[in-house]
Structures are given as C-alpha cells and as structure tokens.
Motif scaffolding. Structure first.
Motif, short mmCIF file in Angstrom:
data_model
loop_
_atom_site.label_atom_id
_atom_site.label_comp_id
_atom_site.label_asym_id
_atom_site.label_seq_id
_atom_site.Cartn_x
_atom_site.Cartn_y
_atom_site.Cartn_z
N LEU A 147 -2.08 -7.93 -1.46
CA LEU A 147 -3.07 -7.59 -0.43
C LEU A 147 -3.96 -8.78 -0.12
CD1 LEU A 147 -4.11 -3.98 -1.46
CD2 LEU A 147 -3.18 -4.68 0.74
N LEU A 175 0.80 -1.22 0.00
CA LEU A 175 0.00 0.00 0.00
C LEU A 175 0.84 1.27 0.00
CD1 LEU A 175 -2.65 -1.07 2.64
CD2 LEU A 175 -3.06 -0.75 0.21
N ILE A 225 -2.15 -11.16 2.15
CA ILE A 225 -2.13 -10.70 3.55
C ILE A 225 -3.48 -11.01 4.21
CG2 ILE A 225 -2.04 -8.67 5.06
CD1 ILE A 225 -0.03 -7.43 3.12
N LEU A 285 -0.05 -6.08 -7.05
CA LEU A 285 -0.30 -5.47 -5.74
C LEU A 285 -1.60 -5.99 -5.13
CD1 LEU A 285 0.79 -1.80 -6.54
CD2 LEU A 285 2.05 -3.51 -5.21
N LYS A 286 -2.59 -6.19 -5.96
CA LYS A 286 -3.87 -6.74 -5.48
C LYS A 286 -3.66 -8.14 -4.91
CE LYS A 286 -8.26 -6.02 -7.10
NZ LYS A 286 -9.02 -4.78 -7.22
N ASN A 309 1.24 -4.23 -12.96
CA ASN A 309 1.67 -4.10 -11.55
C ASN A 309 0.48 -4.00 -10.59
OD1 ASN A 309 4.09 -4.07 -9.97
ND2 ASN A 309 3.63 -1.94 -9.41
N GLY A 310 -0.61 -3.39 -11.07
CA GLY A 310 -1.80 -3.28 -10.24
C GLY A 310 -2.31 -4.66 -9.80
#
Lengths: 257, 257
Positions: free
Chosen positions: B237, B183, B240, B233-234, B229-230
């Motif tokens: 997340l 983030l 996690i 990153l998703k 890249n989006g």
C-alpha cells in the motif's frame, strides 16, 4: 455460461454490475477488450471509494455549463458507455441538445449500427455515419460523422482510451472526459475531467444541465471561466492516497496474528 | 472482430497483453467475467509500477519455501491463470511436486476439461475431477478434487477472487495468494500474499524453489518462520501511495495553462 452469484458473496454488487456489461457483450455492443477496460475502471472506482467525490461534482457542473454554452456540442459514445448508461446518455442529449455519436476503437459497420439502435430505444438523435475522418489518429477512432464530432466545438467523451483526446484538442475542440483514472492521458489532456464512474457522472451532468438550462451564455461562461482541471486531477489523486491510507489502517486492525 | 493496434499507440504493451487474454477467451478458457477481473489487475499493476517490488520478491521466496516444506502442496489454477501463465505454472508444479488443480468460479465440466488439456500441453499433472466439495462455500469453487485441494496442507491460489481463501484457512490449510490488490479479501486473508502480476510472480517462485530445492525441512522453516504478511501488505500500500505521489508531481509539471 450462466452462473448463480449468491447475494452473500462479498463482492455481489460489483459482480452484478459486471453481469450488466457482460449482457452488453452478449448483445454485440461490447467487445472483449471493453470488458478488460471496464475492469481497470472498477479498480480505480474502488480506490476512489465508489462514490461521486466533490471534485467530480465540481467538474460535472462545469461540464454541464460548457455543453449548454457550446454552439455544436456532441456526446461521443463507445460500446461500454452504451451498455452501462444508454438511458442517461439519451437524457443528457435531450437536455443539452447535443446529439450522441457512436465512436469506436474497434469499429465495424455492423457494430456501429447495433449500438445506434441500442441507443435509439431511448428517444435520442444518434449519429453513426462514419463518413468523415479526423487526421492524426491511426486507428478506427479517426472515423467520425460529418455532422457530429467533425464540426463540433465541444465533445464529451465517455470512457475514452488513448490518444484521441489529444488530437481533438489539437484541431481546436474543447474536450470533456469522464475517466476514473486521473493519471490517464485522456484525463490529463482533457479540458474538463470528471473523475467518476460513468453511471454516476452522467446523471450528475444531467442534473446540473437541467438546473442551468435557462442561464445566459454569459452566466454559463462565468461558471467555467476560472476552472483549473489540473487542480481537480490533483485532488482526485489526493483522495486515492487518503483512501489507501485509511484502508491500510483498517487492515492492520483486522490482521490476525 | 480482429483489429490492428499500431505500435505507436501509447498503450501498446498493455493492449498486446490484453490480446493474449482475449485469445484464451476465444479458446473457451477465459470467461467474460475473467476479462473484467483481468482489467482490475491491470489497474493495480499500473499503480504498482508494473514491476516485481521488494515485498513481492520477499513473499515469493517465503511461498517457495512453504511449498517445498509442505506434505501435500497443490496449485489452484483458474482460467485467467491458465491463459496467462500455463507454461510457468507447469514448471512450478514440476519443481515443487505440487499438482495443478483446475478450480473455477464459473464451472462447467467442459470448461474444466478444456483447461486441463490446455495445461497438460506443458508436461504436468493436472487434477480436474471435481469429485469432492469443501463446505462453507456456496458457489462453484466448492467443487474440488479429492486428491488435491481436499487433502492439501498448502494451497497456492493464483488469481483468486472472493471468499474461498477464508474457507480454506478455516479448514486448516495454509494459503499462498498471488493478488495485485493488497486490499482484497484474498490478499488480507492469505498466509502469504505475493502482490505482483502472475506473469512475474510465478517465475519468481520457480526461481526460489530451484535455489532451495536441496534444503532440509528445518532450513525451509527457518525461511518462513518469522514471516509477517501484514507488514508485506502495508509495504504494498505504501508503494502505491508513493507511486501516485510521484505521478502527481510529474502530471503537474506537464499540465498546460
């Protein structure tokens, strides 16, 4: 190595808080390992939204009631807690009648005395004799004060790491922990876990303690009787998950093609 | 303040890694703020499962291809990166032909030179002249080397904080970031984000660079052409969130009544 942080920096607030801890470090209150531990806390605070959530406020209220109802409550303070919240810890001590006790993972006589003096500036009783030991802990945290943690029934530990919480419970003490990581051993083992930044949690507990100061022991017990720490920790984890979901949606909206 | 950490301590591994950074700190490579930043990383690594996840490995491959295809790639190194991964950074430099450039948020001539020497022990070219500036950055990170970042087309930034990534992109450079926080602004603004610990990410990139060293520019471009890249990153997340869910279930099983 002083360095100017421009207010335009997107992490200005966070960096200024860091500077506060670095100040405590330069004063010999905080150890290098403490700076790293603070960073861990920062990350959890970040994914909790950097605010006192409902579960943290509920736990703070129970913590206050438990401290007021205790026969011999003690507040265990380490270097980071002293650097970040000395004044508020002293206030909590005065309101609840619980002395502060310096308890360090990286202990030395000099450092313990330095932290004692640092805290005493705010008009409070500070125990730092280190004249007794708790069995079952290998490292320096076994060293306690014979008038404090050794004989306490309720111990509030601000910014604790590791296994001490477990041992304190084993020797029959009630433990209130302030810990931003709801998955940590301390958070999981404590009787009451305030999942919040110590800079917000202590003022919250002080506020509740002031409000409940005149209550009888029975009335206080009524407040913490049905308390379920497992549920509080679950809600904290749920809050982190929700925060990450909302951030993920925001991020995908900002993503450039 | 040396202190013995017993191997029985539940966070032994993590504490030993801390000691490594503290060593860099004592050598004048790492600043106090860097210790705190490391702690933030530790926390994110923890909730990512402390392993190189599939999305990190995919991004590492793309990063390697992009560096090999670049005309003038540069590896930007700060104090923490030098303390944790000097040898591997030097290896990456040799494999990709990208020089290392010392770039510091808390800059001083002495510290830059100290880090340069620290890295040069591992047989690599290190730029640390600080003879040029990038406009649009207020703090010390604007100071760059005229043979390095100033003229680079691809910049790999290991352990970056803040707004520099955005500025580097604005002046037309491609940015590869290694960042454990999916983030963060750096993670969000980079062209390629390896969401992984620098101690694992750099060896992964080295491995891919070795494997692809003989590929033509066209073949390399084929590898990073469709990269999104989006989506990476998703997935980070998502990982996690899943990790926290599994931990939450475990925790409720261990909860005492």
């Amino acid at each position: 190595m002083p360095s100017f942080i421009p207010p335009s920096h997107p992490r200005y607030e966070s960096l200024m808080t860091r500077e506060k801890l670095v100040e405590g470090f330069r004063a010999g209150i905080v150890v290098p390992e403490g700076l790293i531990a603070h960073g861990r806390g920062e990350a959890f605070d970040y994914i909790l939204g950097e605010t006192s959530r409902d579960f943290a406020i509920e736990a703070a209220k129970v913590a206050a009631a438990m401290m007021l109802a205790a026969r011999r409550p003690v507040i265990s303070v380490n270097g980071n807690a002293a650097a970040l919240a000395a004044e508020k810890l002293a206030e909590l001590s005065r309101v609840t009648g619980a002395p502060l006790e310096v308890n360090l993972f990286h202990w030395s006589r000099e450092r313990a005395d330095r932290i004692k003096k640092w805290l005493e500036r705010f008009d409070c009783e500070v125990l730092a004799e280190g004249d007794a030991e708790i069995e079952g802990i290998e490292h320096c945290r076994r060293i306690v004060d014979s008038r404090g943690i050794l004989v306490a029934d309720v111990v509030l530990v601000a910014l604790e790491d590791g296994d001490r919480c477990e041992v304190l419970r084993r020797v029959g003490k009630k433990v209130i922990a302030i810990d931003l990581n709801p998955l940590s051993r301390t958070a999981q083992m404590a009787d009451v876990t305030v999942v919040d930044n110590v800079t917000r949690a202590i003022p919250n507990i002080v506020k509740f303690a002031r409000e409940m100061k005149e209550l009888s022991r029975e009335e206080l017990e009524e407040i913490f009787k049905g308390y379920d720490n497992g549920k509080i920790l679950k809600r904290a984890l749920e809050a982190i998950r929700e925060y990450l979901t909302s951030k993920s949606l925001e991020a995908s909206r900002f993503q450039r093609s």
